[in-house]
Motif scaffolding. Structure first.
Motif, PDB file in Angstrom:
ATOM      1  N   ASN A  62       0.824  -1.215   0.000  1.00 10.61           N
ATOM      2  CA  ASN A  62       0.000   0.000   0.000  1.00 10.61           C
ATOM      3  C   ASN A  62       0.853   1.259   0.000  1.00 10.61           C
ATOM      4  O   ASN A  62       1.967   1.273   0.523  1.00 10.61           O
ATOM      5  N   ASP A  63       0.284   2.329  -0.566  1.00 13.94           N
ATOM      6  CA  ASP A  63       0.964   3.622  -0.563  1.00 13.94           C
ATOM      7  C   ASP A  63       0.727   4.328   0.774  1.00 13.94           C
ATOM      8  O   ASP A  63       0.103   3.758   1.686  1.00 13.94           O
ATOM      9  N   LYS A  64       1.195   5.559   0.915  1.00  7.44           N
ATOM     10  CA  LYS A  64       1.069   6.308   2.179  1.00  7.44           C
ATOM     11  C   LYS A  64      -0.382   6.563   2.563  1.00  7.44           C
ATOM     12  O   LYS A  64      -0.693   6.729   3.739  1.00  7.44           O
ATOM     13  N   ALA A  65      -1.269   6.570   1.582  1.00  7.57           N
ATOM     14  CA  ALA A  65      -2.691   6.794   1.847  1.00  7.57           C
ATOM     15  C   ALA A  65      -3.415   5.486   2.173  1.00  7.57           C
ATOM     16  O   ALA A  65      -4.628   5.486   2.389  1.00  7.57           O
ATOM     17  N   GLN A  69      -0.473  -0.051  -4.038  1.00  7.50           N
ATOM     18  CA  GLN A  69       0.548   0.557  -4.899  1.00  7.50           C
ATOM     19  C   GLN A  69       0.098   0.411  -6.347  1.00  7.50           C
ATOM     20  O   GLN A  69      -0.337  -0.658  -6.765  1.00  7.50           O
ATOM     21  N   LYS A  70       0.215   1.475  -7.096  1.00  9.30           N
ATOM     22  CA  LYS A  70      -0.204   1.487  -8.508  1.00  9.30           C
ATOM     23  C   LYS A  70       1.004   1.553  -9.432  1.00  9.30           C
ATOM     24  O   LYS A  70       2.098   1.948  -9.032  1.00  9.30           O
ATOM     25  N   ASP A  71       0.777   1.237 -10.682  1.00 10.99           N
ATOM     26  CA  ASP A  71       1.795   1.228 -11.733  1.00 10.99           C
ATOM     27  C   ASP A  71       1.980   2.658 -12.263  1.00 10.99           C
ATOM     28  O   ASP A  71       1.791   2.929 -13.444  1.00 10.99           O
ATOM     29  N   ILE A  84      -0.030  -2.937  -8.628  1.00 10.06           N
ATOM     30  CA  ILE A  84       1.155  -3.725  -8.964  1.00 10.06           C
ATOM     31  C   ILE A  84       0.948  -5.191  -8.603  1.00 10.06           C
ATOM     32  O   ILE A  84       1.354  -6.072  -9.362  1.00 10.06           O
ATOM     33  N   VAL A  85       0.296  -5.452  -7.455  1.00 12.84           N
ATOM     34  CA  VAL A  85      -0.026  -6.849  -7.140  1.00 12.84           C
ATOM     35  C   VAL A  85      -1.060  -7.315  -8.165  1.00 12.84           C
ATOM     36  O   VAL A  85      -2.096  -6.685  -8.356  1.00 12.84           O
ATOM     37  N   GLY A  86      -0.738  -8.373  -8.874  1.00  7.04           N
ATOM     38  CA  GLY A  86      -1.576  -8.873  -9.964  1.00  7.04           C
ATOM     39  C   GLY A  86      -1.029  -8.510 -11.337  1.00  7.04           C
ATOM     40  O   GLY A  86      -1.514  -9.004 -12.354  1.00  7.04           O
ATOM     41  N   LEU A  87      -0.016  -7.674 -11.372  1.00  6.55           N
ATOM     42  CA  LEU A  87       0.591  -7.218 -12.615  1.00  6.55           C
ATOM     43  C   LEU A  87       1.476  -8.305 -13.228  1.00  6.55           C
ATOM     44  O   LEU A  87       2.243  -8.954 -12.520  1.00  6.55           O
ATOM     45  N   THR A  88       1.374  -8.501 -14.533  1.00  7.60           N
ATOM     46  CA  THR A  88       2.270  -9.419 -15.227  1.00  7.60           C
ATOM     47  C   THR A  88       3.605  -8.705 -15.386  1.00  7.60           C
ATOM     48  O   THR A  88       3.705  -7.706 -16.090  1.00  7.60           O
TER      49      THR A  88
END
Length: 146
Positions: A62-65, A69-71, A84-88
């Motif tokens: 997770n991010d600070k919020a 976490q995003k790409d 990002i979790v689930g990202l190939t």
């Protein structure tokens, strides 16, 4: 009694089917060299003759919020909202011998870049993952995880 025979026959048939399709030694879940993520390597969903890998765990998911976490560094603006979790992360590797795969791509979400890549099982059971630009490659060693 017939049910027991049917169950025994099914179990024997299943065991034969498993032996006929033994997993490649690179298949499994691997902890990346930095220890910050785990990648599950398995045949690609759309093409079982190729090998792919999906991020299945992050040390800091997770991010600070408190959001996943995003790409964020992806060059495709539409993909920047995907977690990002689930990202190939690795894709399209072609077999080059037992425990060796070449011709694939590895995506680095920290910089949004994709590199030519190859993977191979080391004699000690670790996974050598190489990202290449032209003929220059950098390698990482990933450890098998659960």
């Amino acid at each position: 009694m017939k049910l027991v025979h049917i169950a025994a026959a099914f179990a024997a048939f299943s065991a034969l089917g498993s032996a006929a399709h033994a997993a490649d030694p690179v298949e499994g879940t691997w902890l990346v060299q930095a220890g910050t993520a785990k990648v599950r390597v398995a045949p690609c969903g759309g093409d079982k003759a190729k090998m792919c890998g999906v991020v299945v765990w992050m040390k800091a998911p997770n991010d600070k919020a408190g959001q996943p976490q995003k790409d964020l560094n992806n060059p495709d603006a539409a993909a920047r909202t995907r977690p990002i979790v689930g990202l190939t992360m690795i894709r399209d590797f072609k077999p080059a011998g037992a425990g060796r795969w070449t011709g694939g791509k590895i995506y680095d979400p920290s910089n949004g870049k994709t590199y030519g890549s190859k993977i191979s099982l080391n004699p000690d059971g670790t996974l050598k993952v190489e990202g290449c630009i032209a003929v220059v490659c950098q390698a990482q060693t990933w450890k098998r995880s659960s």
